[in-house]
Design an enzyme around this catalytic site. Sequence first.
Site, short mmCIF file in Angstrom:
data_model
loop_
_atom_site.label_atom_id
_atom_site.label_comp_id
_atom_site.label_asym_id
_atom_site.label_seq_id
_atom_site.Cartn_x
_atom_site.Cartn_y
_atom_site.Cartn_z
N ARG A 265 0.84 -1.20 0.00
CA ARG A 265 0.00 0.00 0.00
C ARG A 265 0.87 1.24 0.00
O ARG A 265 1.82 1.33 0.77
CB ARG A 265 -0.90 0.02 1.24
CG ARG A 265 -1.84 -1.13 1.26
CD ARG A 265 -2.76 -1.12 2.46
NE ARG A 265 -3.39 -2.42 2.56
CZ ARG A 265 -4.33 -2.74 3.43
NH1 ARG A 265 -4.77 -1.83 4.26
NH2 ARG A 265 -4.84 -3.95 3.46
N SER B 99 -9.99 -6.17 14.52
CA SER B 99 -10.02 -5.05 13.57
C SER B 99 -11.22 -5.16 12.62
O SER B 99 -11.11 -4.83 11.45
CB SER B 99 -8.72 -5.04 12.78
OG SER B 99 -8.52 -6.31 12.17
N SER C 70 -7.77 -1.36 0.88
CA SER C 70 -8.71 -1.73 1.93
C SER C 70 -9.36 -0.55 2.65
O SER C 70 -10.08 0.21 2.03
CB SER C 70 -8.00 -2.66 2.91
OG SER C 70 -8.94 -3.25 3.76
N LYS D 245 -11.56 -12.65 5.19
CA LYS D 245 -12.65 -12.23 6.05
C LYS D 245 -13.78 -11.71 5.15
O LYS D 245 -13.52 -11.33 4.01
CB LYS D 245 -12.19 -11.20 7.07
CG LYS D 245 -11.42 -10.02 6.51
CD LYS D 245 -10.78 -9.24 7.65
CE LYS D 245 -10.17 -7.94 7.17
NZ LYS D 245 -8.71 -7.97 7.08
N THR E 83 -1.48 -11.05 13.86
CA THR E 83 -2.40 -10.18 13.11
C THR E 83 -2.24 -10.39 11.61
O THR E 83 -1.13 -10.42 11.09
CB THR E 83 -2.08 -8.72 13.47
OG1 THR E 83 -2.39 -8.54 14.85
CG2 THR E 83 -2.89 -7.74 12.64
N GLU F 272 -10.79 -11.20 13.84
CA GLU F 272 -9.79 -10.25 14.30
C GLU F 272 -10.53 -9.07 14.93
O GLU F 272 -11.62 -8.70 14.48
CB GLU F 272 -8.95 -9.74 13.13
CG GLU F 272 -8.04 -10.77 12.51
CD GLU F 272 -7.02 -10.11 11.59
OE1 GLU F 272 -5.87 -9.93 12.04
OE2 GLU F 272 -7.36 -9.77 10.46
C1 VG1 Z 1 -4.80 -4.15 10.06
C2 VG1 Z 1 -5.52 -4.95 11.12
C3 VG1 Z 1 -5.42 -6.43 10.83
C4 VG1 Z 1 -5.98 -6.69 9.41
C5 VG1 Z 1 -5.24 -5.83 8.41
C6 VG1 Z 1 -5.81 -5.96 7.01
O1 VG1 Z 1 -3.44 -4.46 10.06
O2 VG1 Z 1 -4.98 -4.67 12.39
O3 VG1 Z 1 -6.12 -7.14 11.80
O4 VG1 Z 1 -5.83 -8.05 9.08
O5 VG1 Z 1 -5.34 -4.46 8.78
O6 VG1 Z 1 -7.15 -5.61 6.97
P1 VG1 Z 1 -2.35 -3.50 10.78
O7 VG1 Z 1 -1.03 -4.12 10.46
O8 VG1 Z 1 -2.56 -2.14 10.20
O9 VG1 Z 1 -2.69 -3.52 12.23
V1 VG1 Z 1 -7.79 -4.94 5.56
O10 VG1 Z 1 -9.44 -5.02 5.69
O11 VG1 Z 1 -7.11 -3.34 5.70
O12 VG1 Z 1 -7.08 -5.79 4.33
CO CO Z 2 -10.33 -4.61 3.94
#
Ligand code: VG1
Ligand code: CO
Length: 564
Positions: free
Chosen positions: A27, A377, A120, A388, A356, A375
Amino acid sequence: MSAKSYTVKCESTSPCEGQKPGTSGLRKHVTVFQSWRYTANFVQSILSAIDGATREGCTLLLGGDGRFYMKTAVQIIIQIAAANGIGKLVIGQNGILSTPAMSCLIRKRQAAGGIILTASHNPGGPDGDFGIKFNISNGGPAPANVTDAIYELTKTISTIKHCPDLNVDVTSLGTQQFDIEGRQFTIEVVDSVEDYLTLMQEIFDFEALRKLLSGSLKVVVNSMHGVVGPYAKRIVCQELGAPAESCVNCDPKEDFGGHHPDPNLTYAADLVTLMKKGIHSLGAAFDGDGDRNMILGKNGFFVTPSDLIAVIAANAKCIPYFKKTGVKGLARSMPTSGALDRVAKADGLEFFEVPTGWKFFGNLMDADRLSLCGEESFGTGSDHIREKDGLWAVLAWLSIMAARQLSVEEILMDHWTKYGRNFFTRYDYENVDSEPAQQMMANLRSLVDADKVATFIGREFAEGDKTYKVAKADDFEYTDPIDSSVSKKQGIRIIFEDGSRIIFRLSGTGSSGATIRMYIDSYESDKSKYSLDAQVVLRPLVKIALGISQLQELTGRQEPTVIT
Ligand code: VG1
Ligand code: CO
């Protein structure tokens, strides 16, 4: 009709900085991807990482959440895929595929994998983020050995093979054939929703859901101008008979209407306000690519994602899919609260705690040891796919409401009465300077370092009338039970004698600076306290966590950006 012919061009290139995939794909700010070389280098590296025998003539899926720059990226990927021996690209109409629909299609088509164009929950538009994620043949996010291989290739890349003259119409459904220097290359544009809808019909009792949604119960599904809109309209309104006004913000926009497509109490505040009016029995929101969900009950009653998965697990019998398959095992990410652990224990189910990121669930599902996982999140899902799934979670909750004839709040109260309540909160400090954030993590790491942790264990922290004694502290490490791969440094855990936990980790999905995540989890079995506000209950632990980490002193941040 004879297929149009195209030639392959070998473009010389050199490595671009910053192509290490994070928690879920690569990203970056859109302007970074707008450099053709940056995008093309990464795409070429993804394809080069697929071994030659698998790649030659294989099928790949392609789609994304509709954000700004996606259309351009789709054409770049088509041109590179055609030149690299891919046999067929299956693409969602107009490039649109939600992350769960992508996972579903990879599995249905027995494809070698899929490329998802999304950042995302990160904002989109010309000033927002873009992202590229690769999913493997099981439909799930590529595990570390694959993303590491891709990353290594980005560091030595010297040539991009592409067909610069190939431009494909992805607006109309159907199959198109092309001749690439004597090889056949096929593009199939598919309906974005159809296969996913079929899967949902196999999992849930649509008849029962139709009865629920066409009665007096009102729901509101807020797609936040992300990719879920078309799925929600088709499934919730068309198929399940909910009135049209049940789906809001359901036209995918390149900039998500200028909002942060992140379904939480801060960024989906308009849903919270609407739910507080007491008109709707269930409200839901999703993120940009449709894998996250937030569920609210009447009057804005908030279901924490940690409870949300625990409740589905405890009520799995309300869902036909699990009646058929049974529940094989349960899992959660490490920072997610212990609510699910209690269901696993009560039901005698195998239980896993993983780092995570959804990629860690895939192996367990493929080995038939995991059915339901979540999760904190806002990620909830099952082994029906390997991502998910936001809309699936909503249908799961509606199924429970239909079977049990209870409101969202009553379902939760009933759950807590049986299992006790895990109070949970997460503080996000977004866009902190990298250096103090790293410093804070380094300090915490030295506190829990294997050599020094003995002096930390047993230490007492008092706040108000509460005293917490450290029972265990570490930097979470996970050994995959299936392939024995080891993931280290997955977050600092401080666990107290009563089971309360403080966790710190840095986000791996941001595109600039650092985001600190602080997670607090505490168990309560006193019934009279179940209705208390989590922020009140957890205040002492929050203060202790801030004290131990020196977060405010180091970063200069007094308040978090988002509290969940
Ligand atoms: C975050 C969340 C994690 C999730 C990831 C992708 O990651 O904490 O639980 O799997 O986003 O979600 P991080 O490293 O920023 O904590 V998604 O829906 O943005 O693909
Ligand atoms: Co997402």
